[in-house]
Every structure is written in C-alpha cells, then in structure tokens.
Design an enzyme around this catalytic site. Sequence first.
Site, short mmCIF file in Angstrom:
data_model
loop_
_atom_site.label_atom_id
_atom_site.label_comp_id
_atom_site.label_asym_id
_atom_site.label_seq_id
_atom_site.Cartn_x
_atom_site.Cartn_y
_atom_site.Cartn_z
CD GLU A 1 -8.94 4.00 -1.55
OE1 GLU A 1 -9.83 3.70 -0.75
OE2 GLU A 1 -8.10 4.89 -1.31
CG ASP B 1 -4.76 5.56 0.89
OD1 ASP B 1 -5.57 4.66 1.12
OD2 ASP B 1 -4.78 6.67 1.48
CG ASP C 1 -2.25 0.48 1.06
OD1 ASP C 1 -2.39 1.61 0.58
OD2 ASP C 1 -3.20 -0.24 1.40
CG HIS D 1 -9.02 -1.46 4.41
ND1 HIS D 1 -8.80 -1.46 3.05
CD2 HIS D 1 -8.58 -0.26 4.85
CE1 HIS D 1 -8.24 -0.32 2.69
NE2 HIS D 1 -8.09 0.43 3.76
CG ASP D 2 -11.53 1.82 3.43
OD1 ASP D 2 -11.10 1.91 4.59
OD2 ASP D 2 -10.84 2.10 2.42
C1 GLC Z 1 -8.19 5.08 1.93
C2 GLC Z 1 -8.02 3.88 2.82
C3 GLC Z 1 -8.70 4.14 4.12
C4 GLC Z 1 -8.04 5.33 4.76
C5 GLC Z 1 -8.06 6.53 3.83
C6 GLC Z 1 -7.12 7.59 4.29
O1 GLC Z 1 -9.52 5.27 1.57
O2 GLC Z 1 -8.48 2.73 2.18
O3 GLC Z 1 -8.66 3.04 4.97
O4 GLC Z 1 -8.68 5.66 5.96
O5 GLC Z 1 -7.65 6.20 2.53
O6 GLC Z 1 -5.80 7.21 4.07
#
Ligand code: GLC
Length: 520
Positions: A257, A194, A98, A318-319
């Site tokens: 992402e 991310d 990541d 995970h979100d």
């Molecule tokens: C992304 C991650 C999430 C995190 C956010 C801030 O969306 O997947 O878990 O809280 O970024 O880094």
Amino acid sequence: MKPLWWQRGIVYQVYPRSFIDSNGDGVGDLPGILSRLDYLRELGVDALWLSPIYPSPMKDFGYDVADYTAVDPLFGTLADFDRLVEAAHARGLKLILDFVPNHTSDQHPWFKESRASRHNPKRDWYLWRDQPNNWLSNFGGSAWTFDEGSGQYYYHAFLPEQPDLNWRNPEVVQAMLGVLRFWLERGVDGFRVDVLWHLVKDEHFGDNPPNPDWREGMDPYQALIPELSSDREEVHDIVRRMRALLDEYDERVLIGEIYLPLERLVKYYGVDLQGAHLPFNFQLLSAPWDAAHLAGLIAEYERLLPAGAWPNWVLGNHDRPRIASRVGPAQARVAAMLLLTLRGTPTLYYGDELGMQNVPIPPDEVQDPFERRVPGLGLGRDPIRTPMQWSAAPHAGFTRGKPWLRVSPDYETRNVAAQRADPRSMLTLQKKLIALRQAEPSLQIGNFQILETKGDVLAYVRNKTFLMALNLRSRPQRLSLPRDGAVVLSTHLDRTQERVGNMLDLRPDEGLIVRLAHGD
Ligand code: GLC
C-alpha cells in the site's frame, strides 16, 4: 515466461467486519467469509485479501494490532483461519493477508514494555524523543504523544494508540519477518503491506517543510510535505528483505500500500525487481473522470514501469470513496469495464460489484477515528465500509443481530440475490467482464495500446485483438475503428455479436468491447 497467478488473476478485497456475520454479533467474521467462498468463485475472482483479522483493541478497526500471530475472537479462531485457507485453496482461491508493520497497537506487549521505562530492552523498538518535531499524524494533530510515565514523546503516524515501530532496529526487523514466516507456513499466498512507504523515517527527525499548496479546509495532514517522515531511501532495503523471505516459498505475492506520485511509486518494485511484486497503483481512486486525464495517466504509468515490472490497478478500497458515488452509477459500469480490461492485476473492493454507494453516517453513529478527529471534511471512511448487501432480508442478510455500521438504504433492491437474477445488473456485468478476462489471454496479459483519445471517449486495444471504447459521458459518441469487428460486450448488456464496420456508435454512458477482425 508463463505468467503467475497474481499476474493473470483478479484480487478481491474483503473488509472482514462488513462482509458477512455468522454469529449474530453484528460484525463480520471468518466462518462467514468461509460460507461465501462459493460466491467469490461465482464472481470469478482469483484471490481474496482480508483486511486485518488480528487481536486488536479496534481503535482503527484492526489496523492497531496487539498480536500479529493470532486471530481476534471477534473474527473467530486460528482454527477458523486454517479452515478458511484450506477451503479457499480447495476452490482454487488464493488468500492474502493484511500485514501492518509500521505500527502496533499501544496494547501490544512490545509497546507496553517499551513504555515501561527508558531503559527497557524494547525502548528502542519504538520512536522516543525528548522533544517532538513538527511531524503530523495522518489522523489529525501532532504525531507525537507525551508519555507521562517515562517522560518522553513517542511517534505515531496515525492514532496515539498506534505507536510506530523503529524499523532501524534489527530486532524489530527480525521479529516482523518472523511474523511473515508464521503466516507463510500456515499457507497464506501473500500479503498486502499496510503503509509500506512509511516504515523508515529520517534518523535525525528533521522538520517536514510546509506545503505551499495547502489551504484551510483541506486534510490537515497535507499542510506539510512528509518528506522526512516517509518514503526514505532505506525503506527499499526492508522491502527487499520481505520479498526475499517470500521468495523462499512458492509463488507468494508481496503487495504494497503506497500512496505516492508514480515516479516514486514504481521504485517500490525494487532494484532488479527485487522489491514488491505489486506496489498498489491508486491512480484511478482520484483521477478526474475524463478521457484525456485517464489516457494520460495510463500512458505515464506504462512509461514509468521498470522493464519486466507487472502493472496493477485499484478502483476502490476501505479508505477511499466508492467508485459508484464518485462517478455515478452509470459510469461505475464503465469504470468496471476499464478496470477489468486494463493491463495489470485488478483489485476489486467488496460491494463495488453491486455498485454499492457511500452511505451517509449520522454524526452519532460515526465509528471511524479519522472522522472523529478531523470531522466534517468528508474524510471519514465509515460510508465506504457499510455491510455487504446479500439479499432483501433484514440488514441485507449481513447479520441476524444489529450491524456495527448501518446498512445502505438501497439494500432491498441493490443486493446479490436481486442482481444475480437480473440479466442486466451490475453484478451480471461484472461476472461477464471477469469471465471474459479469464477466458482471454489477450485481456489477462496482452500488451496495451492507447488509440487516439478524442473528446469523451477513451479507447484502447489489447494485443491487437480487443478494442475497448468507453464513453465517459451521458451523450452519444462516434469513434472510427482501425478495423472492423464484432461487439463482445456492452456495459448495457444488450449488444453482442453485432458486427461493426469502421465506425462505432456508443450510446450515453456505454462502454464496448469489440473483437477486432484479424489484421495488423
Ligand atoms: C492504511 C489503512 C488504513 C489505516 C492506516 C493505518 O492506510 O488502509 O485503513 O487506517 O493504514 O494503519
């Protein structure tokens, strides 16, 4: 052209805190992950993506990075990391890290310098303003925090402890590309980047317009349309530069992402496909679970993909709520069949292969800063991050200490050991689906054709060879087939080798894979 590993392969997301704890501190770690690589081989996936493992104050559980080129002691050491890469590669597994470029931790030395004074050489590495605009934090409230010491506001798309970097500053770009190089040299096979669409913001910091569809009770961040604070045209140049760096190495993968509507998402493949290899396609995370909607979004995605772009599908992360909670345990099996037979690289979220569910977390055990800052709307992410369920041993075999987040109450029956021994379990189904995909180029890379979708059945064909018929409801269905064939796999795991003629009967909540007889 011969498909590359990330086109043929299957990605498995490990949330390191929650996978397996080797030292009894209640938090998962790298030696733990190393000890479970054989499990991932058994499952049959090709690559593991690790959520952040870098030193962090853990305000956002690692997505607040204080040092990009080290490992947090909670997870292990750089030597543990090197061992993990080596052991993964020895088993033919790829390892994806990541990369969190949008923001650092407020404890990162860069931010400490930046906030030290208005004249610090790193002042411009972050976004400082005399006055805030109306931009909102994804985690509730204003995205601007006043810094008493230096008398200005800084921007943070997430927590105040996660200040956003200024990607318009060439020094930031250089420093962050250096971070990628550091890990590429250590042998990582790619990155999941991310919040990639957030990196560049409007240089004039104009206000975001209100969202006319927002209502009280919705996620407060959605009250505005974040068109000036994200998805700016200039981000594509940054993506291209990241990609160009990866291209200096062999077959590394750049995954982004990106939560955007499909027509904007596909732009992240870049001009001439020089952007991300795989802008994550999150459509399945929120799609209404009915045949017409699913068929529509698959068709739209296929239509919008730039020529030569490789598709991908994500069923959990995970979100977002776990699939087994969103569609129910019976349909979770159908969803697994969907994910693993669509055209495009599938990403599996740890535990979904067992049908793990969201675990309600009592208010006094809440860990997630999102839930703490915006409580009660069901936005918190702890329920989907509970420890992996390995066995019926205490704490599901996850730790010999006290787990950082409570274990699901169903762990005594829903766990790897129990499901491994059960020929009809979710885990057995996942392994069979994965093995079939891995054995059949038609499923890995073959083309995709939707059959007419009527009522509750979603049906499609891959490479004129396999027909998938998914019953999305708990009542029987009947479907006419273009040709006869033989059942290869049922989500109920009790029907194989059965010949089928021009009619196919589906039981409640059943998905079938049929190998079609030769023909046109
Ligand atoms: C992304 C991650 C999430 C995190 C956010 C801030 O969306 O997947 O878990 O809280 O970024 O880094």
